[in-house]
Design an enzyme around this catalytic site. Structure first.
Site, short mmCIF file in Angstrom:
data_model
loop_
_atom_site.label_atom_id
_atom_site.label_comp_id
_atom_site.label_asym_id
_atom_site.label_seq_id
_atom_site.Cartn_x
_atom_site.Cartn_y
_atom_site.Cartn_z
N LYS A 41 0.84 -1.20 0.00
CA LYS A 41 0.00 0.00 0.00
C LYS A 41 0.87 1.24 0.00
CE LYS A 41 -2.07 3.04 2.64
NZ LYS A 41 -2.06 4.11 1.67
N GLU A 76 9.67 1.28 10.76
CA GLU A 76 10.75 2.22 10.45
C GLU A 76 10.13 3.60 10.52
OE1 GLU A 76 13.79 1.26 9.92
OE2 GLU A 76 13.38 -0.88 9.72
N CYS A 108 14.04 10.70 5.82
CA CYS A 108 13.93 10.23 7.21
C CYS A 108 15.22 10.43 7.96
CB CYS A 108 13.48 8.78 7.26
SG CYS A 108 14.58 7.69 6.36
N GLU A 112 9.88 16.09 14.96
CA GLU A 112 10.30 15.93 13.58
C GLU A 112 9.46 16.86 12.70
OE1 GLU A 112 9.06 12.41 11.40
OE2 GLU A 112 11.06 12.22 10.56
#
Ligand code: NAD
Length: 495
Positions: free
Chosen positions: A188, A264, A299, A398
């Site tokens: 997905k 992750e 990331c 973040e």
């Protein structure tokens, strides 16, 4: 790669997309569709299918049937290798087409996307294809009248849920080892970057993957993704994305069939510059690119910069100059250093972090604003705040955008304390010519990777993953097979 070839592809019309299930294109049973907006100009590129739970069920059923049939799961490793190598070749043959399609979808500058997306994905498929006929089981050192064999078996149906920043690269990190190990996969993609992965489904079929082995379902996270997370017949979920969704996936697993969940997640990675860095100018340049490429949507981006006080002013002067010189603009222009932010929502979120940093008392050195609003696209100036303290939101949260938080430190102990003052632990870097300092820092910084005298370098041979709330499990390298295989013991009496 030539600009003229890119320009020839930039206006190509894109048909409304279906779901790739059981080797065929199909439409969602509820008829749902989602607009795909290009971050280049904010215009509708095409539509994708908004799959419901019943479509997810179709895909998982197809994957299970294919797995049980054994035409892939029990194929000799050398046979799977051949198909996956062909897939790698096909991705490479269509690299420019895939790169341009992806850039129109998510806004990454083409100079980065071309290598980081199709070419990296092709390399990943090749790596795992080459590995599978070279991995052996084990014979345990048991007593003499017993033979203890340790087999490595595929899990069954693996779901992969991926983000929008590097859909092909991250998708391949999961799909390639999962398929290589003999699993069936339901992938997905993120709503805002599905197009290249839909094309991957088609290329996989062309390469010879049997029907049902690789399926791609698009749709909203809270609907399509949730249905995968709660499905009783999915054996494992490999996820890359935010911590909030990662937490949900753990809940879905607990509420359903205890499927394995590999996470992750995000980061707030420290990039630590000591006064004895080998080349401060080079360190400043690499540090700027290490946060601002792909508009900070990386990331492992070095989003917290820590600079030793004795070289602080000199280093910052250089860093700000390099940053102001970066060309932000049309991501399909080879000259752009950074393209567009992936979506209007992400741009608004980034600008919200700028406001929060100002409220918290950080000092804005450059950027902080939207760019090129007249294009309708989502562009943002590379932004640097300094005088950031660990308590400020910019040091803790973040952004996933082009916003850098800078702090100064006096000595190594303070550098370690600041570096580890985070719930995350994805990446980091240390710049020093002192070998002992470098090794001490590698041990002291809590992160899945510590770069030394560079930022962001890596390839498929080394694992990537986080400590702390950056997740667990590792993508890449041979260790990735641990996520997609089970160990089975055969205990054979020889008596
Ligand atoms: P996200 O968590 O919002 O979405 C990721 C995926 O999860 C998408 O496909 C989305 O549709 C799906 N999803 C959303 N809600 C869901 C739900 N309730 N159930 C199941 N699936 C759901 O993340 P994003 O905004 O696409 O990506 C940005 C994040 O990804 C950042 O935090 C970034 O650091 C992280 N990231 C991590 C790595 C890594 O290797 N650790 C790599 C790239 C990005």
């Amino acid at each position: 790669m030539k600009q003229a070839d890119i320009d020839a592809l930039r206006g190509k019309s894109i048909a409304p997309q279906g779901l790739f299930i059981d080797g065929n294109w199909t439409q969602p049973l509820n008829g749902g569709r989602l607009d795909v907006l290009s971050p280049i100009d904010g215009k509708v590129l095409t539509t994708i299918a908004d799959a419901g739970a019943e479509d997810v069920d179709r895909a998982v059923r197809a994957a299970r049937i294919a797995f049980e049939r054994g035409s892939w799961s029990r194929m000799a490793p050398a046979g799977r290798k051949k198909v996956l190598l062909k897939l790698a070749d096909l991705i490479e043959a269509h690299a420019l087409e895939l790169a341009v399609l992806g850039v129109r979808d998510n806004g990454t500058e083409i100079s980065m996307a071309y290598k980081a997306e199709p070419l990296s994905a092709a390399g990943t498929f090749r790596y795992y294809a080459e590995a599978i006929d070279k991995i052996y089981g084990e014979i345990a050192p048991t007593q003499a009248d017993v033979l203890g064999l340790i087999h490595r078996e595929p899990l069954g149906v693996v779901a992969a849920i991926v983000p929008w920043n590097f859909p092909m690269m991250i998708g391949a990190w999961k799909v390639a080892p999962a398929l290589a190990a003999g699993n069936s996969v339901v992938l997905k993609p993120a709503e805002v970057a599905s197009l290249t992965l839909l094309r991957l489904g088609e290329l996989a079929a062309e390469a010879g993957l049997p029907e049902g082995v690789f399926n791609v379902v698009t749709g909203r996270g809270g609907v399509t993704g949730e249905a995968l997370g709660l499905h009783m017949d999915v054996d494992a979920i490999a996820f890359t994305g935010s911590g909030g969704v990662g937490r949900r996936l753990l809940e879905y697993s607990a509420r359903s069939n205890l499927k394995r969940v590999h996470l992750e997640l995000g980061g707030k990675s420290p990039n630590i510059v000591f006064a004895d860095a080998p080349d401060l100018d080079q360190a400043a340049k690499v540090s700027a690119f290490g946060i601002f490429r792909n508009s900070g949507q990386v990331c492992v981006a070095g989003s917290r910069l820590l600079v030793q006080a004795s070289v602080y002013d000199r280093f910052m002067e250089r860093l700000v100059a390099v940053t102001r010189g970066m060309r932000v603009g049309d991501p399909l222009d080879l000259a752009s250093d950074a393209g567009a932010v992936s979506s209007a929502e992400q741009l608004a979120k980034n600008l919200g972090h700028v406001t929060a940093a100002e409220e918290d008392g950080a000092r804005l050195l450059t950027g902080g604003n939207r760019l090129k609003e007249e294009t309708g696209g989502y562009y943002m100036a590379p932004t640097i705040f300094d005088e950031v303290t660990p308590a400020m939101r910019l040091a803790r949260e973040e952004v996933f955008g082009p916003v850098l938080a800078v702090s100064r430190f006096e000595d190594e102990a303070e550098a370690v304390r600041l570096a580890n003052a985070t719930v995350y632990g994805l990446a980091s870097a240390v710049w020093t010519t002192n070998l002992a300092t470098a090794h001490r820092m590698v041990r002291a910084v809590r992160a899945g990777v510590v770069h030394v005298n560079t930022y962001g370098g890596a390839d498929i041979t080394v694992p990537l993953g986080g400590f702390g709330q950056s997740g667990f499990g590792r993508d890449k390298s041979l260790h990735a097979f641990d996520k997609y295989t089970d160990l089975k013991t055969a205990w054979i009496s020889l008596g």
